[in-house]
Motif scaffolding. Structure first.
Motif, PDB file in Angstrom:
ATOM      1  N   PHE A 187      75.571  86.438 -31.816  1.00  0.00           N
ATOM      2  CA  PHE A 187      75.259  87.694 -32.498  1.00  0.00           C
ATOM      3  C   PHE A 187      76.412  88.683 -32.414  1.00  0.00           C
ATOM      4  O   PHE A 187      76.818  89.281 -33.415  1.00  0.00           O
ATOM      5  N   ILE A 188      76.947  88.889 -31.192  1.00  0.00           N
ATOM      6  CA  ILE A 188      78.032  89.863 -31.039  1.00  0.00           C
ATOM      7  C   ILE A 188      79.284  89.391 -31.770  1.00  0.00           C
ATOM      8  O   ILE A 188      80.015  90.191 -32.356  1.00  0.00           O
ATOM      9  N   PHE A 190      79.338  87.617 -34.496  1.00  0.00           N
ATOM     10  CA  PHE A 190      79.104  87.818 -35.930  1.00  0.00           C
ATOM     11  C   PHE A 190      79.137  89.293 -36.302  1.00  0.00           C
ATOM     12  O   PHE A 190      79.695  89.684 -37.335  1.00  0.00           O
ATOM     13  N   ARG A 191      78.556  90.142 -35.449  1.00  0.00           N
ATOM     14  CA  ARG A 191      78.406  91.559 -35.795  1.00  0.00           C
ATOM     15  C   ARG A 191      79.646  92.367 -35.445  1.00  0.00           C
ATOM     16  O   ARG A 191      79.957  93.354 -36.120  1.00  0.00           O
ATOM     17  N   TYR A 192      80.353  91.988 -34.387  1.00  0.00           N
ATOM     18  CA  TYR A 192      81.531  92.748 -33.952  1.00  0.00           C
ATOM     19  C   TYR A 192      82.771  91.862 -33.992  1.00  0.00           C
ATOM     20  O   TYR A 192      83.481  91.816 -34.979  1.00  0.00           O
ATOM     21  N   ASP A 193      83.029  91.168 -32.897  1.00  0.00           N
ATOM     22  CA  ASP A 193      84.195  90.308 -32.812  1.00  0.00           C
ATOM     23  C   ASP A 193      83.953  89.362 -31.649  1.00  0.00           C
ATOM     24  O   ASP A 193      83.370  89.739 -30.636  1.00  0.00           O
ATOM     25  N   TRP A 194      84.415  88.124 -31.760  1.00  0.00           N
ATOM     26  CA  TRP A 194      84.067  87.136 -30.739  1.00  0.00           C
ATOM     27  C   TRP A 194      84.705  87.440 -29.387  1.00  0.00           C
ATOM     28  O   TRP A 194      84.206  87.036 -28.349  1.00  0.00           O
ATOM     29  N   THR A 195      85.816  88.205 -29.393  1.00  0.00           N
ATOM     30  CA  THR A 195      86.410  88.577 -28.117  1.00  0.00           C
ATOM     31  C   THR A 195      85.505  89.538 -27.347  1.00  0.00           C
ATOM     32  O   THR A 195      85.414  89.482 -26.120  1.00  0.00           O
ATOM     33  N   TYR A 196      84.830  90.438 -28.071  1.00  0.00           N
ATOM     34  CA  TYR A 196      83.867  91.312 -27.422  1.00  0.00           C
ATOM     35  C   TYR A 196      82.656  90.522 -26.947  1.00  0.00           C
ATOM     36  O   TYR A 196      82.071  90.819 -25.909  1.00  0.00           O
ATOM     37  N   SER A 241      76.646  97.147 -22.976  1.00  0.00           N
ATOM     38  CA  SER A 241      77.938  96.697 -23.502  1.00  0.00           C
ATOM     39  C   SER A 241      78.024  96.922 -25.007  1.00  0.00           C
ATOM     40  O   SER A 241      79.066  97.340 -25.524  1.00  0.00           O
ATOM     41  N   ILE A 242      76.941  96.658 -25.717  1.00  0.00           N
ATOM     42  CA  ILE A 242      76.943  96.807 -27.174  1.00  0.00           C
ATOM     43  C   ILE A 242      77.145  98.267 -27.564  1.00  0.00           C
ATOM     44  O   ILE A 242      77.801  98.563 -28.574  1.00  0.00           O
ATOM     45  N   VAL A 243      76.603  99.194 -26.779  1.00  0.00           N
ATOM     46  CA  VAL A 243      76.794 100.617 -27.084  1.00  0.00           C
ATOM     47  C   VAL A 243      78.280 100.968 -27.067  1.00  0.00           C
ATOM     48  O   VAL A 243      78.788 101.659 -27.963  1.00  0.00           O
ATOM     49  N   ILE A 244      79.009 100.486 -26.060  1.00  0.00           N
ATOM     50  CA  ILE A 244      80.447 100.770 -25.984  1.00  0.00           C
ATOM     51  C   ILE A 244      81.194 100.070 -27.110  1.00  0.00           C
ATOM     52  O   ILE A 244      82.069 100.659 -27.760  1.00  0.00           O
ATOM     53  N   PHE A 245      80.861  98.805 -27.383  1.00  0.00           N
ATOM     54  CA  PHE A 245      81.546  98.061 -28.436  1.00  0.00           C
ATOM     55  C   PHE A 245      81.308  98.696 -29.809  1.00  0.00           C
ATOM     56  O   PHE A 245      82.199  98.700 -30.658  1.00  0.00           O
ATOM     57  N   ASP A 246      80.116  99.235 -30.017  1.00  0.00           N
ATOM     58  CA  ASP A 246      79.830  99.895 -31.287  1.00  0.00           C
ATOM     59  C   ASP A 246      80.665 101.164 -31.439  1.00  0.00           C
ATOM     60  O   ASP A 246      81.142 101.482 -32.533  1.00  0.00           O
ATOM     61  N   ARG A 247      80.869 101.884 -30.346  1.00  0.00           N
ATOM     62  CA  ARG A 247      81.716 103.083 -30.416  1.00  0.00           C
ATOM     63  C   ARG A 247      83.170 102.697 -30.660  1.00  0.00           C
ATOM     64  O   ARG A 247      83.898 103.402 -31.379  1.00  0.00           O
ATOM     65  N   VAL A 248      83.625 101.592 -30.077  1.00  0.00           N
ATOM     66  CA  VAL A 248      84.980 101.109 -30.348  1.00  0.00           C
ATOM     67  C   VAL A 248      85.128 100.789 -31.831  1.00  0.00           C
ATOM     68  O   VAL A 248      86.109 101.174 -32.478  1.00  0.00           O
ATOM     69  N   ARG A 249      84.172 100.083 -32.395  1.00  0.00           N
ATOM     70  CA  ARG A 249      84.223  99.734 -33.807  1.00  0.00           C
ATOM     71  C   ARG A 249      84.230 100.983 -34.688  1.00  0.00           C
ATOM     72  O   ARG A 249      84.876 101.035 -35.733  1.00  0.00           O
TER      73      ARG A 249
END
Length: 363
Positions: A187-188, A190-196, A241-249
């Motif tokens: 999921f992450i 697909f939605r963000y980046d596989w490194t995240y 973790s997703i909250v931080i990754f979403d802010r990065v995006r």
């Protein structure tokens, strides 16, 4: 909106080696504890497995004047019964269910025979009776508390409990957890980046291993409620973790000239208020369970307290540095639509986490 860390600036990623070193030290201590207990002459098991994993004896006792759980537990400990589990009934306040481990460990890998198991159950019943005799005389045979005014209690039932969380259930729990982590990874990615995605999943593994390390070092009892707590920790850690990754995006398209190192560091600081407030309230609730939940909830509440605290820590100190490390090794990130020009509509996440659409202006 309450934002206690509005202007907070701390270089988390610059101190990533310190944080990772602390985690490695705790995990090594847990490994040494687990292996050392197994290999030491006359040593114990790596983990203090509860009745749910070992099997044991269940004794149901009815009292004329029911003692407190603490008094019953102290009486059982006085006769050598360790780690008893007491369970009360709301509709029968004068009864208590006492669950104790088998008096002898199963040394045969194929288990013990039915006759041996029956003998151990009867021996466990006798141990419980010896402990309860400290409260008064027992009503024996067909006698009841009403027919024996001088009796203090009566054992109304004896049963055996198998290892309901034996090897098959443990394997299923491991498989379910791994499948869940694979789903999170997909999921992450697909939605963000596989490194995240890799950073989030490694952080979850970190949290689980750290919790097991604490249970091995301090020999807290491991039972079925601990498995439930571990699965809860997995979801909590990934959510943070997703909250931080979403802010990065969200910050990447607005700061094209900054390095991903700086963007990730600022994103952690920007979401720090949300992380501390959310995790802090949950940890305070769990702390109340640790202090006032009693022995029945002790293992569950301790697992949650350690896991949620480490989950908040790993979100900042483990997941993000690992994602940055992956990208430094493999090149620039390929986050979907992060740097795409605004065409018919570019979706960005606002500070309230709602999706907003930026439409081109016709002049």
């Amino acid at each position: 909106m309450l934002n206690p860390f509005d202007n907070f600036h701390f270089d988390w990623l610059r101190r990533r080696k310190l944080f990772i070193g602390i985690s490695i030290a705790i995990m090594v201590a847990g490994l040494v504890s687990a292996v050392g207990r197994e290999l030491a002459p006359g040593g114990s098991d790596s983990f203090n497995m509860g009745v749910d994993f070992k099997g044991g004896t269940i004794v149901t006792a009815k009292f004329r004047n029911r003692p407190s759980d603490e008094e019953i537990r102290n009486a059982l400990n006085a006769v050598g019964v360790g780690d008893p589990v007491l369970q009360s009934s709301t509709n029968k306040p004068d009864e208590v269910l006492i669950k104790i481990p088998l008096l002898e460990a199963e040394t045969n890998p194929e288990g013990i025979s039915e006759q041996e198991h029956t003998l151990q159950v009867q021996a466990g019943r006798q141990e419980v009776k010896s402990a309860l005799d400290s409260f008064g005389k027992a009503a024996e045979g067909d006698a009841t508390l009403d027919s024996m005014p001088d009796a203090a209690y009566k054992i109304i039932g004896t049963d055996s409990v198998g290892a309901v969380a034996g090897s098959q259930l443990r394997n299923q729990a491991v498989i379910a957890t791994l499948l869940g982590l694979v789903g999170i990874l997909v999921f992450i990615a697909f939605r963000y980046d596989w490194t995240y995605a890799a950073g989030a999943v490694i952080a979850v593994f970190h949290d689980v291993i750290m919790v097991l390390s604490f249970f091995s070092i301090f020999q807290w009892e491991v039972n079925l409620t601990v498995i439930a707590a571990v699965l809860t920790i997995v979801g909590f850690s990934v959510n943070d973790s997703i909250v931080i990754f979403d802010r990065v995006r969200e910050n990447v398209p607005m700061r094209r000239n900054d390095s991903l190192f700086e963007i990730t560091n600022d994103s952690i600081n920007q979401t720090l208020s949300r992380t501390v407030i959310t995790a802090g309230l949950v940890i305070l609730s769990v702390l109340a369970l640790v202090l006032f939940g009693g022995e029945v909830l002790r293992s569950f509440s301790l697992a949650l307290l350690v896991g949620l605290t480490l989950g908040c820590y790993s979100t900042i100190a483990i997941a993000s540095p690992i994602a940055i490390w992956w990208q430094s090794k493999l090149g620039d990130s390929k986050m979907k639509d992060a740097l795409a020009p605004a065409a018919k509509g570019e979706k960005l996440a606002s500070s309230s986490r709602r999706s907003v659409t930026r439409r081109p202006v016709t002049r």
